[in-house]
Scaffold this motif. Structure first.
Motif, short mmCIF file in Angstrom:
data_model
loop_
_atom_site.label_atom_id
_atom_site.label_comp_id
_atom_site.label_asym_id
_atom_site.label_seq_id
_atom_site.Cartn_x
_atom_site.Cartn_y
_atom_site.Cartn_z
N LEU A 213 -14.55 8.74 129.53
CA LEU A 213 -13.09 8.55 129.44
C LEU A 213 -12.32 9.85 130.21
CD1 LEU A 213 -13.42 8.39 125.27
CD2 LEU A 213 -12.70 6.52 127.23
N ARG A 214 -10.87 9.58 130.29
CA ARG A 214 -10.20 10.57 130.77
C ARG A 214 -9.84 11.65 129.75
NH1 ARG A 214 -6.35 6.65 134.31
NH2 ARG A 214 -5.92 5.78 132.27
N LEU A 215 -9.50 12.85 130.02
CA LEU A 215 -9.17 13.99 129.41
C LEU A 215 -7.59 14.07 129.53
CD1 LEU A 215 -9.70 16.12 127.33
CD2 LEU A 215 -9.73 17.53 129.34
N ILE A 216 -6.99 13.78 128.13
CA ILE A 216 -5.51 13.43 128.14
C ILE A 216 -5.00 14.90 127.85
CG2 ILE A 216 -3.29 12.51 127.14
CD1 ILE A 216 -5.12 10.15 126.47
N TYR A 217 -3.91 15.27 128.68
CA TYR A 217 -3.16 16.50 128.35
C TYR A 217 -1.56 16.26 128.63
CZ TYR A 217 -2.26 17.35 133.32
OH TYR A 217 -1.92 16.97 134.59
N ASN A 218 -0.80 16.94 127.74
CA ASN A 218 0.77 17.10 127.85
C ASN A 218 0.99 18.55 128.01
OD1 ASN A 218 3.45 17.13 127.24
ND2 ASN A 218 3.00 15.14 126.12
N THR A 219 1.68 18.60 129.14
CA THR A 219 2.19 19.98 129.77
C THR A 219 3.09 20.68 128.52
OG1 THR A 219 3.83 19.24 131.12
CG2 THR A 219 1.65 19.76 131.92
N ASP A 220 4.00 19.93 128.11
CA ASP A 220 4.94 20.11 127.05
C ASP A 220 5.56 19.04 126.20
OD1 ASP A 220 7.23 21.42 125.94
OD2 ASP A 220 8.15 22.08 127.71
N PRO A 221 5.40 19.27 124.79
CA PRO A 221 5.70 18.32 124.04
C PRO A 221 7.25 18.05 123.87
CG PRO A 221 5.13 20.11 122.52
CD PRO A 221 4.85 20.40 124.31
N LEU A 222 8.11 19.05 124.27
CA LEU A 222 9.57 19.03 124.47
C LEU A 222 9.91 18.22 125.87
CD1 LEU A 222 10.69 22.48 123.16
CD2 LEU A 222 10.57 20.39 121.99
N TYR A 223 8.80 17.71 126.72
CA TYR A 223 9.03 16.99 127.96
C TYR A 223 8.65 15.78 127.91
CZ TYR A 223 8.74 16.45 132.97
OH TYR A 223 8.73 16.20 134.42
N PRO A 224 9.36 14.78 127.24
CA PRO A 224 8.94 13.47 127.15
C PRO A 224 8.44 12.48 128.29
CG PRO A 224 11.01 13.60 125.87
CD PRO A 224 10.84 14.90 127.08
N GLY A 225 7.13 12.15 127.96
CA GLY A 225 6.53 11.45 129.19
C GLY A 225 5.79 12.33 130.25
N GLY A 226 5.90 13.36 129.94
CA GLY A 226 5.11 14.64 130.96
C GLY A 226 3.56 14.54 130.72
N GLY A 227 3.16 15.42 131.33
CA GLY A 227 1.45 15.56 131.10
C GLY A 227 0.93 14.67 132.29
N GLY A 228 -0.52 14.37 131.83
CA GLY A 228 -1.32 13.54 132.68
C GLY A 228 -2.62 13.43 132.05
N SER A 229 -3.55 13.01 132.73
CA SER A 229 -5.15 12.92 132.27
C SER A 229 -6.10 12.92 133.35
CB SER A 229 -5.48 11.34 131.89
OG SER A 229 -5.19 10.37 132.86
N ARG A 230 -7.41 13.59 133.10
CA ARG A 230 -7.99 14.02 134.11
C ARG A 230 -9.49 13.22 134.19
NH1 ARG A 230 -6.91 19.75 135.06
NH2 ARG A 230 -4.99 20.27 133.56
N SER A 231 -9.84 13.10 135.36
CA SER A 231 -11.01 12.23 135.69
C SER A 231 -12.34 12.82 135.15
CB SER A 231 -11.22 11.72 137.15
OG SER A 231 -10.20 10.83 137.75
N PRO A 232 -13.31 12.19 134.48
CA PRO A 232 -14.43 12.69 134.03
C PRO A 232 -15.66 12.82 135.06
CG PRO A 232 -14.54 10.45 133.62
CD PRO A 232 -13.20 10.71 134.16
N LEU A 233 -15.26 13.76 135.97
CA LEU A 233 -15.82 13.84 137.27
C LEU A 233 -17.62 14.10 137.13
CD1 LEU A 233 -13.37 16.34 139.23
CD2 LEU A 233 -13.58 13.87 139.45
N GLN A 234 -18.01 14.90 135.75
CA GLN A 234 -19.40 15.15 135.72
C GLN A 234 -20.35 13.94 135.29
OE1 GLN A 234 -16.82 15.91 133.79
NE2 GLN A 234 -17.21 16.28 131.58
N HIS A 235 -19.44 12.94 134.81
CA HIS A 235 -20.08 11.61 134.48
C HIS A 235 -20.05 10.48 135.75
CE1 HIS A 235 -20.64 13.20 130.58
NE2 HIS A 235 -19.10 13.18 130.42
N LEU A 236 -19.31 10.74 136.53
CA LEU A 236 -19.12 9.74 138.03
C LEU A 236 -20.23 10.15 139.06
CD1 LEU A 236 -15.34 9.79 138.09
CD2 LEU A 236 -16.71 8.36 137.09
N HIS A 237 -20.63 8.93 139.65
CA HIS A 237 -21.63 8.81 140.57
C HIS A 237 -21.01 8.20 141.75
CE1 HIS A 237 -24.90 10.50 138.16
NE2 HIS A 237 -24.43 9.86 137.32
N GLY A 238 -21.43 8.65 143.05
CA GLY A 238 -20.82 7.81 144.12
C GLY A 238 -19.59 8.64 144.52
N THR A 239 -18.51 7.94 145.12
CA THR A 239 -17.43 8.57 145.56
C THR A 239 -15.98 7.64 145.20
OG1 THR A 239 -17.56 7.61 147.73
CG2 THR A 239 -18.25 9.64 147.63
#
Length: 425
Positions: free
Chosen positions: A72-98
């Protein structure tokens, strides 16, 4: 210092448990599998009950196994007062190949994901051109397209290694470095559309603007736009997903992720850089003397061991496969070296698969863990000769006032219990 002989190099590597790729075939790695196989020879094979029952039929859109739900991606929000801001991170440790699956490709948003009907979306090319153009989605689909493998990396990726004076012991490959992904992108070379519009001689920059609520804009050098930039409509064979800019996005291979403007709606040719809000308030590198580097577009030469990595556990001493990814915004990866002693000695890893320009490259090397403490590192060299720097080197050159464009070596410490943690070395 004299040139190292092959025997000296082999001995040095063996002392750290790293096994030179030339000696890989001499290892008895098949012993474990044979031992298991021998335990069932001559015995009746036990067929699980679930294999005797018919399963569900085909589906309109495929799902992954419920046993792989840790990816799963890891969701983060840089600022709760910033609507729609933030993002998500790829699970690099579980992925194979490129190749990163579309559903796991990292995201970064400044004002959320707009819900765009492609029938109502337009791409405008104007400014210093002979003939301003307006394209709808259907018109763009009729153009000849190219398909290329490229990574996309947020310039804030790995920034925690500079911002934090003490290493985050809970850090993983995903939480620290998950703002990078790689895909096959299919679209129209931007040069094709600009040639049709007719670029005037006084034009030097392209102002790229997205259709999100932030009207995210970036200044792109005209030389880059005419080189390998692409208006991407497809990702890994399917239409670009909303979180990646549907119905179309700009792709600037090797450049910081923020320049790859999503939901692309305007390309304006200008003589001077437009200096958008998001490239002055963010994405600059403030130095210790308080001067700031601006338009540091290409991402640096970089690599990362993804296994074993932070929060993983080595169960017992033995031979392990060290694996990871490497990339460079300036071209392809020429070599990846791995160290098990915090950078005091290095062994060259095996490059797996094809070497693609400005794409992720997978590397691996066998390592025999004796049960003692170790510090695992990887160091990439690209085909321009650029070598991945240490954390100390980056801090000495740029300080830590800002932490964009960090491509320093990651260190994973292994203790005698087999626990793997983020460390500074």
């Amino acid at each position: 210092m004299g040139k190292q002989t092959p025997q000296e190099s082999t001995d040095k590597v063996a002392a750290n448990g790293l096994i030179n790729r030339r000696h890989l075939l001499s290892l008895s790695l098949g012993g474990v599998g044979m031992a298991v196989a021998n335990t069932v020879l001559g015995q009746e094979l036990q067929i699980p009950s679930w294999s005797r029952m018919p399963g569900p039929g085909p589906s309109a859109y495929g799902n992954r196994s419920p046993y792989a739900e840790n990816m799963l991606r890891l969701i983060y929000n840089t600022d709760p007062l910033y609507p729609g801001g933030g993002g998500s991170r790829s699970p690099l440790q579980h992925l194979h190949g490129t190749i990163t699956p579309n559903s796991l490709h990292f995201e970064r948003h400044h004002a959320g994901i707009p819900a765009i009907n492609p029938e109502q979306h337009k791409l405008v090319i104007n400014g210093l051109v002979r003939q301003p153009l307006v394209f709808n989605y259907e018109a763009l689909l009729r153009y000849p397209m190219v398909s290329k493998l490229y990574f996309v990396e947020c310039s804030g990726n790995s920034g925690a290694l500079l911002r934090q004076a003490e290493p985050d012991q809970s850090g993983t490959a995903q939480s620290l470095h998950g703002l990078v992904s790689c895909a096959e992108w299919t679209g129209i070379p931007l040069s094709t559309l600009l040639d049709e519009a007719g670029v005037l001689s006084e034009a030097n920059w392209v102002a790229a603007v997205g259709a999100d609520a932030a009207s995210m804009g970036r200044s792109i050098l005209l030389g880059k736009a005419l080189d390998d930039s692409m208006v991407a409509l497809f990702q890994n064979g399917e239409p670009v997903r909303p979180g990646q800019g549907y119905p179309l996005r700009l792709l600037n291979p090797g450049w910081e992720g923020n320049t790859n403007v999503k939901w692309l709606t305007q390309l304006k040719l200008t003589a001077e850089a437009p200096h958008f809000r998001d490239e002055t308030s963010k994405y600059t590198d403030t130095l210790p003397n308080r001067f700031s580097l601006k338009f540091t577009f290409p991402m640096g030469t970089k690599s990362l061991i993804t296994s074993p990595s932070g929060q993983m556990m080595l169960e017992k001493p033995g031979i392990y496969r060290i694996s990871g990814i490497a990339w460079s915004g300036s071209g392809g990866i020429r070599r990846v070296e791995v160290s098990a002693d915090g950078g005091r000695s290095w062994a060259e890893a095996l490059i797996e698969g094809q070497l693609n320009e400005k794409a992720l490259t997978r590397f691996s090397i066998p390592w025999e863990w004796s049960g003692g403490e170790a510090v695992l590192q990887s160091r990439a060299t690209d085909n321009q000769g650029s070598v991945q720097p240490t954390r100390d080197t980056i801090l000495a050159e740029r300080g830590n006032i800002t932490a964009y464009h960090n491509h320093c070596i990651q260190s994973w410490g292994v203790n005698t219990m087999g626990e793997v943690r983020n460390v500074y070395a």
